[in-house]
Design a protein around this motif. Structure first.
Motif, mmCIF file in Angstrom:
data_model
loop_
_atom_site.group_PDB
_atom_site.id
_atom_site.type_symbol
_atom_site.label_atom_id
_atom_site.label_comp_id
_atom_site.label_asym_id
_atom_site.label_seq_id
_atom_site.Cartn_x
_atom_site.Cartn_y
_atom_site.Cartn_z
ATOM 1 N N GLU A 94 0.834 -1.207 0.000
ATOM 2 C CA GLU A 94 0.000 0.000 0.000
ATOM 3 C C GLU A 94 0.867 1.255 0.000
ATOM 4 O OE1 GLU A 94 -2.861 2.898 0.243
ATOM 5 O OE2 GLU A 94 -3.010 0.801 -0.408
ATOM 6 N N GLU A 95 1.903 1.287 0.816
ATOM 7 C CA GLU A 95 2.759 2.470 0.887
ATOM 8 C C GLU A 95 3.482 2.707 -0.428
ATOM 9 O OE1 GLU A 95 5.337 1.827 4.165
ATOM 10 O OE2 GLU A 95 3.811 2.270 5.698
ATOM 11 N N ARG A 96 4.048 1.668 -0.999
ATOM 12 C CA ARG A 96 4.780 1.830 -2.256
ATOM 13 C C ARG A 96 3.835 2.196 -3.398
ATOM 14 N NH1 ARG A 96 9.965 0.511 -2.066
ATOM 15 N NH2 ARG A 96 10.760 -0.837 -0.382
ATOM 16 N N LEU A 97 2.647 1.607 -3.411
ATOM 17 C CA LEU A 97 1.684 1.934 -4.463
ATOM 18 C C LEU A 97 1.226 3.386 -4.340
ATOM 19 C CD1 LEU A 97 0.001 1.013 -6.848
ATOM 20 C CD2 LEU A 97 -1.700 0.126 -5.248
ATOM 21 N N ARG A 98 1.012 3.848 -3.122
ATOM 22 C CA ARG A 98 0.610 5.245 -2.915
ATOM 23 C C ARG A 98 1.715 6.192 -3.360
ATOM 24 N NH1 ARG A 98 1.830 8.132 1.239
ATOM 25 N NH2 ARG A 98 2.276 6.276 2.508
ATOM 26 N N GLU A 99 2.968 5.891 -2.997
ATOM 27 C CA GLU A 99 4.086 6.739 -3.434
ATOM 28 C C GLU A 99 4.207 6.736 -4.947
ATOM 29 O OE1 GLU A 99 7.515 5.249 -1.513
ATOM 30 O OE2 GLU A 99 6.915 5.868 0.519
ATOM 31 N N VAL B 283 9.576 4.564 -12.847
ATOM 32 C CA VAL B 283 9.609 3.156 -13.246
ATOM 33 C C VAL B 283 10.191 2.305 -12.114
ATOM 34 C CG1 VAL B 283 10.707 1.515 -14.820
ATOM 35 C CG2 VAL B 283 9.682 3.621 -15.705
ATOM 36 N N VAL B 284 11.211 2.817 -11.417
ATOM 37 C CA VAL B 284 11.784 2.086 -10.282
ATOM 38 C C VAL B 284 10.741 1.883 -9.196
ATOM 39 C CG1 VAL B 284 13.457 2.219 -8.414
ATOM 40 C CG2 VAL B 284 14.154 2.812 -10.731
ATOM 41 N N GLN B 285 9.955 2.923 -8.916
ATOM 42 C CA GLN B 285 8.879 2.799 -7.935
ATOM 43 C C GLN B 285 7.867 1.743 -8.366
ATOM 44 O OE1 GLN B 285 8.486 4.129 -4.994
ATOM 45 N NE2 GLN B 285 10.238 5.513 -4.984
ATOM 46 N N TYR B 286 7.546 1.722 -9.642
ATOM 47 C CA TYR B 286 6.596 0.739 -10.178
ATOM 48 C C TYR B 286 7.154 -0.677 -10.032
ATOM 49 C CZ TYR B 286 3.966 -1.901 -13.682
ATOM 50 O OH TYR B 286 3.218 -2.857 -14.335
ATOM 51 N N ARG B 287 8.437 -0.857 -10.325
ATOM 52 C CA ARG B 287 9.058 -2.175 -10.187
ATOM 53 C C ARG B 287 9.077 -2.639 -8.729
ATOM 54 N NH1 ARG B 287 12.478 -4.168 -13.958
ATOM 55 N NH2 ARG B 287 12.411 -5.974 -12.560
ATOM 56 N N LEU B 288 9.295 -1.718 -7.817
ATOM 57 C CA LEU B 288 9.276 -2.071 -6.394
ATOM 58 C C LEU B 288 7.902 -2.563 -5.964
ATOM 59 C CD1 LEU B 288 11.430 0.811 -4.847
ATOM 60 C CD2 LEU B 288 12.095 -1.574 -5.172
ATOM 61 N N VAL B 289 6.850 -1.920 -6.503
ATOM 62 C CA VAL B 289 5.488 -2.381 -6.189
ATOM 63 C C VAL B 289 5.265 -3.772 -6.747
ATOM 64 C CG1 VAL B 289 3.030 -1.920 -6.524
ATOM 65 C CG2 VAL B 289 4.598 -0.032 -6.096
ATOM 66 N N LYS B 290 5.747 -4.025 -7.966
ATOM 67 C CA LYS B 290 5.592 -5.350 -8.578
ATOM 68 C C LYS B 290 6.320 -6.426 -7.763
ATOM 69 C CE LYS B 290 4.216 -6.186 -12.266
ATOM 70 N NZ LYS B 290 2.895 -6.734 -12.727
ATOM 71 N N GLU B 291 7.497 -6.077 -7.248
ATOM 72 C CA GLU B 291 8.243 -7.033 -6.426
ATOM 73 C C GLU B 291 7.537 -7.287 -5.097
ATOM 74 O OE1 GLU B 291 10.939 -8.817 -6.998
ATOM 75 O OE2 GLU B 291 11.108 -8.091 -9.061
ATOM 76 N N ARG C 82 -5.644 -0.082 -9.461
ATOM 77 C CA ARG C 82 -4.732 1.025 -9.180
ATOM 78 C C ARG C 82 -3.368 0.779 -9.821
ATOM 79 N NH1 ARG C 82 -4.532 1.670 -2.851
ATOM 80 N NH2 ARG C 82 -3.106 3.368 -3.465
ATOM 81 N N LEU C 83 -2.883 -0.467 -9.719
ATOM 82 C CA LEU C 83 -1.584 -0.794 -10.306
ATOM 83 C C LEU C 83 -1.634 -0.707 -11.828
ATOM 84 C CD1 LEU C 83 1.268 -1.684 -9.587
ATOM 85 C CD2 LEU C 83 0.517 -4.060 -9.746
ATOM 86 N N ASN C 84 -2.745 -1.146 -12.427
ATOM 87 C CA ASN C 84 -2.890 -1.043 -13.884
ATOM 88 C C ASN C 84 -2.944 0.420 -14.338
ATOM 89 O OD1 ASN C 84 -2.923 -3.830 -14.133
ATOM 90 N ND2 ASN C 84 -5.164 -3.962 -14.048
ATOM 91 N N LYS C 85 -3.579 1.254 -13.509
ATOM 92 C CA LYS C 85 -3.652 2.684 -13.850
ATOM 93 C C LYS C 85 -2.264 3.314 -13.809
ATOM 94 C CE LYS C 85 -6.066 6.951 -12.621
ATOM 95 N NZ LYS C 85 -7.042 7.582 -11.709
ATOM 96 N N VAL C 86 -1.473 2.939 -12.817
ATOM 97 C CA VAL C 86 -0.098 3.451 -12.743
ATOM 98 C C VAL C 86 0.685 3.011 -13.970
ATOM 99 C CG1 VAL C 86 2.068 3.266 -11.477
ATOM 100 C CG2 VAL C 86 -0.068 3.602 -10.236
ATOM 101 N N ARG C 87 0.524 1.755 -14.350
ATOM 102 C CA ARG C 87 1.229 1.249 -15.543
ATOM 103 C C ARG C 87 0.803 2.022 -16.785
ATOM 104 N NH1 ARG C 87 -0.291 -2.279 -19.508
ATOM 105 N NH2 ARG C 87 1.428 -3.364 -20.614
ATOM 106 N N SER C 88 -0.471 2.202 -16.945
ATOM 107 C CA SER C 88 -0.955 2.923 -18.132
ATOM 108 C C SER C 88 -0.412 4.350 -18.160
ATOM 109 C CB SER C 88 -2.481 2.937 -18.141
ATOM 110 O OG SER C 88 -2.994 1.616 -18.164
#
Length: 289
Positions: free
Chosen positions: A155-160, A208-216, A233-239
């Motif tokens: 949740e924290e990483r996705l919010r950031e 992109v690094v933040q996105y990869r951290l969420v994926k991990e 939410r994660l798909n929206k960030v990717r888009s």
């Protein structure tokens, strides 16, 4: 006149007496009795024992008589020993009479002890099962705590990541914002010359690094209800990231030779995001125009 020697009667008597003494056994030393210890030797054999009696001053008949007496004596001793042991055996049997009550008492005591042991075994088994159940509950609790911590991290990483991507989306229309200026100052050097393109490659790389951290962070938790609920939410960030990268790539491509270095940087960011296919699609779209 011839003289004849007439032996003295006393001399002749003495000579005859000497010969008779040599043949008379009564004058020989009296033979000692056979020793009992001789028959008790571990390596005793009759033939070897008889061979040791060759110098014994005793007639064969006397020796045979003495051996027969010794045999009879041993037979009587053996019979007395058997009778004595048999009497002791009978006495032992009589002394054991009337002990049934004591034996029964011992048997009852052993049965009671056996039941107590069985009860203790059942109690120990019950405690063991209880301890095993508590240990399993503790393990499950720790597992849930660990999952909870990971969910909080997601949740924290996705919010950031959402905040960073949203700032990047606003950057094109609000370059004069104070926070954007301060971030641009921090990225000075690496993103130098990117101001004319709107979003710096340093910011895109950081997003992109933040996105990869969420994926991990969500690996292994894909089936968890909370993670499933965060998928939109994660798909929206990717888009949003792909849109920002596509816009930045198009701007760099239109710049021609001046933007070739930026194009390579953006392609590297696509690769870091594991979306190289999207970069190829954007380039193909630009060629068809």
């Amino acid at each position: 006149m011839s003289q004849f020697y007439i032996p003295d009667s006393r001399t002749e008597s003495a000579l005859n007496s000497s010969d008779e003494d040599e043949d008379n056994l009564d004058t020989l030393p009296f033979a000692k009795p056979l020793q009992r210890s001789d028959f008790l030797q571990p390596d005793f054999t009759p033939s070897a024992y008889l061979s040791t009696l060759s110098n014994r001053h005793q007639t064969l008949e006397d020796l045979r008589s003495e051996l027969r007496s010794r045999s009879q004596l041993l037979s009587r001793e053996l019979l007395d020993l058997v009778n004595a042991n048999y009497a002791d055996f009978l006495t032992l049997g009589n002394s054991l009479r009337g002990g049934e009550e004591k034996v029964e008492g011992v048997r009852v005591g052993l049965l009671g002890f056996g039941k107590e042991v069985q009860q203790l075994e059942a109690l120990v088994r019950q405690r063991e099962e209880e301890v095993g159940r508590l240990v399993e509950e503790r393990r499950q609790a720790r597992l849930k705590i660990e999952i909870g911590r990971r969910l909080v991290e997601v949740e924290e990483r996705l919010r950031e990541c959402e905040e960073d991507v949203a700032v990047s989306g606003q950057r094109e229309g609000d370059l004069s914002d104070d926070s954007s200026e301060s971030e641009d100052e921090e990225e000075e050097g690496e993103g130098e010359g990117d101001a004319q393109y709107g979003t710096s490659t340093a910011r895109l790389r950081r997003n992109v690094v933040q996105y990869r951290l969420v994926k991990e962070a969500v690996k292994g938790l894909e089936e968890h209800p909370f993670v499933v609920a965060q998928t939109p939410r994660l798909n929206k960030v990717r888009s949003t990231l792909l849109l920002d990268l596509s816009t930045a790539l198009q701007q760099a491509k239109r710049a021609g030779t001046d933007g070739s270095g930026r194009v390579m940087q953006i392609m590297k960011i696509y690769a870091d995001m594991e979306e190289s296919g999207e970069a190829v699609k954007v380039l193909k779209t630009l060629k068809t125009r």
